[in-house]
Design a protein around this motif. Structure first.
Motif, PDB file in Angstrom:
ATOM      1  N   LEU A   1       1.234  -6.435   3.961  1.00  0.00           N
ATOM      2  CA  LEU A   1       1.109  -5.421   5.031  1.00  0.00           C
ATOM      3  C   LEU A   1       1.822  -4.414   5.044  1.00  0.00           C
ATOM      4  CD1 LEU A   1      -0.119  -7.910   7.915  1.00  0.00           C
ATOM      5  CD2 LEU A   1      -1.478  -6.311   6.635  1.00  0.00           C
ATOM      6  N   GLY A   2       3.240  -4.541   4.845  1.00  0.00           N
ATOM      7  CA  GLY A   2       4.430  -3.498   5.109  1.00  0.00           C
ATOM      8  C   GLY A   2       4.316  -2.873   3.726  1.00  0.00           C
ATOM      9  N   LEU A   3       3.839  -3.159   2.800  1.00  0.00           N
ATOM     10  CA  LEU A   3       3.750  -2.269   1.501  1.00  0.00           C
ATOM     11  C   LEU A   3       2.399  -1.335   1.620  1.00  0.00           C
ATOM     12  CD1 LEU A   3       4.503  -4.591  -1.411  1.00  0.00           C
ATOM     13  CD2 LEU A   3       5.471  -2.322  -1.071  1.00  0.00           C
ATOM     14  N   PHE A   4       1.218  -2.294   1.926  1.00  0.00           N
ATOM     15  CA  PHE A   4       0.097  -1.159   2.421  1.00  0.00           C
ATOM     16  C   PHE A   4       0.200   0.105   3.414  1.00  0.00           C
ATOM     17  CE2 PHE A   4      -3.826  -0.711   4.671  1.00  0.00           C
ATOM     18  CZ  PHE A   4      -4.592   0.049   3.605  1.00  0.00           C
ATOM     19  N   ILE A   5       0.993  -0.459   4.419  1.00  0.00           N
ATOM     20  CA  ILE A   5       1.140   0.438   5.557  1.00  0.00           C
ATOM     21  C   ILE A   5       1.888   1.630   5.085  1.00  0.00           C
ATOM     22  CG2 ILE A   5       1.689   0.858   7.793  1.00  0.00           C
ATOM     23  CD1 ILE A   5       0.920  -2.061   8.517  1.00  0.00           C
ATOM     24  N   ALA A   6       3.119   1.197   4.407  1.00  0.00           N
ATOM     25  CA  ALA A   6       4.052   2.004   4.099  1.00  0.00           C
ATOM     26  C   ALA A   6       3.591   2.978   3.129  1.00  0.00           C
ATOM     27  CB  ALA A   6       5.315   1.528   3.421  1.00  0.00           C
ATOM     28  N   PHE A   7       2.795   2.446   2.072  1.00  0.00           N
ATOM     29  CA  PHE A   7       1.871   3.460   1.165  1.00  0.00           C
ATOM     30  C   PHE A   7       1.128   4.373   1.607  1.00  0.00           C
ATOM     31  CE2 PHE A   7      -1.510   4.140  -2.058  1.00  0.00           C
ATOM     32  CZ  PHE A   7      -0.699   4.801  -3.162  1.00  0.00           C
ATOM     33  N   MET A   8       0.351   3.857   2.778  1.00  0.00           N
ATOM     34  CA  MET A   8      -0.676   4.890   3.344  1.00  0.00           C
ATOM     35  C   MET A   8       0.001   6.098   4.212  1.00  0.00           C
ATOM     36  SD  MET A   8      -3.328   3.836   2.349  1.00  0.00           S
ATOM     37  CE  MET A   8      -4.344   4.877   3.263  1.00  0.00           C
TER      38      MET A   8
END
Length: 341
Positions: free
Chosen positions: A125-132
């Motif tokens: 979740l952290g990677l996905f949100i940070a990427f977005m």
């Protein structure tokens, strides 16, 4: 082994050898000239600086970190109650009892479920949100790569749980999971999902999944900020070059963002795993008595409720070994050649 001078094969006299040995503890000004200009002294001076520079930190570390661990190993082999100075040495009896303790293994299974799933869910979740927030927005005229609209606001919102104490988080979520007046049951009922309502969210098999959800919710904001900082250090030219080659968001993430932030991900994985193993405060405050145990809460119960500090210390040693094995395993699995950019 004989100590010889730079220029010849003649052995140094005993007094010079003594001065050379004592030079490790002496300042240069008090070192005799015949020793100070010896090549062996120059090498000794190099190591002396390193040793004395690290002496005080190592002393503090040994006193306040290593010493308690050694004491813990000793007390785990006694029948110490924790309330008296008297104890008897029992050898490995506590460890034999631990091996046959079903409640301990139930707590260990709960801890292992958290340590396996919490890092996967939280970091994903952290990677996905940070990427977005950093590279998932629309292409602008001035920037080929940008985050979604309102990136700064979203970072504050996601990071907000980190500002709260873990005890406050546990109290809030215990109210949310309340079967009579909790928001979760009321929300399910309001959208027609009455069959999903539960009489006891925090008891039985559901408890570990409720704790897992709260654990991920409370830490995902920290990893959003951590991964955002790691992604912000990636040169924009790399993203721009990939876009010119026709790469989409998924290709950009898996071929550029993920490899270049791997060191941060590995560190976050270890940190999140340790947080999952040390979920005592969350379980102790949020879960009713006997609803669920993890290893730290079971340790607390044995030490302070049952007065079995020796046995509790053996549980602590087992928790230490599991934590150490997890950290070493992640370091070995995640090891790879460092990517420079």
């Amino acid at each position: 082994m004989e100590v010889r001078k730079d220029g010849g094969g003649e052995s140094l006299p005993p007094s010079t050898r003594l001065h050379l040995a004592a030079a490790f503890f002496l300042p240069p000004r008090f070192t005799p000239a015949r020793v100070r200009y010896d090549r062996r002294y120059r090498k000794l001076d190099q190591y002396r600086f390193i040793v004395w520079f690290l002496f005080l930190p190592l002393l503090v570390y040994l006193l306040f970190v290593v010493s308690p661990f050694l004491q813990a190993f000793f007390y785990s082999m006694t029948d110490w109650t924790g309330y008296s100075a008297n104890y008897n040495f029992t050898g490995f009896e506590n460890y034999e009892r631990l091996w046959n303790d079903d409640k301990f293994w139930d707590a260990m299974v709960n801890s292992l479920v958290l340590v396996v799933l919490a890092p996967v869910i939280t970091l994903a979740l952290g990677l996905f949100i940070a990427f977005m927030l950093n590279a998932g927005g629309r292409r602008g005229r001035s920037q080929a790569v940008s985050g979604v609209f309102g990136t700064g606001f979203y970072k504050i919102v996601y990071f907000f749980p980190q500002v709260l104490s873990i005890a406050v988080v546990a109290v809030i979520w215990s109210r949310i999971y309340s079967p009579r007046s909790g928001i979760l049951n009321e929300g399910l009922g309001s959208v027609g999902l009455d069959s999903w309502r539960q009489e006891d969210w925090l008891g039985g098999d559901l408890a570990r999944w409720c704790v897992l959800a709260v654990l991920c919710w409370s830490f995902v904001g920290f990893y959003v900020v951590l991964f955002s900082a790691a992604m912000g250090s990636i040169p924009r030219e790399i993203y721009e070059a990939s876009l010119l080659d026709g790469a989409g968001r998924s290709v950009t993430f898996f071929r550029i963002t993920f490899p270049l932030t791997w060191d941060t991900i590995r560190t976050g994985w270890i940190y999140m795993g340790i947080q999952a193993l040390d979920s005592f405060a969350l379980v102790n405050v949020m879960i009713p008595e006997h609803g669920m145990d993890v290893v730290p809460s079971y340790l607390f119960e044995k030490a302070f409720r049952d007065g079995q500090a020796g046995y509790a210390t053996a549980i602590g040693v087992a928790l230490f070994l599991v934590t150490l094995a997890f950290a070493v395993l992640m370091m070995l699995v995640g090891r790879r050649e460092r990517i420079e950019f």
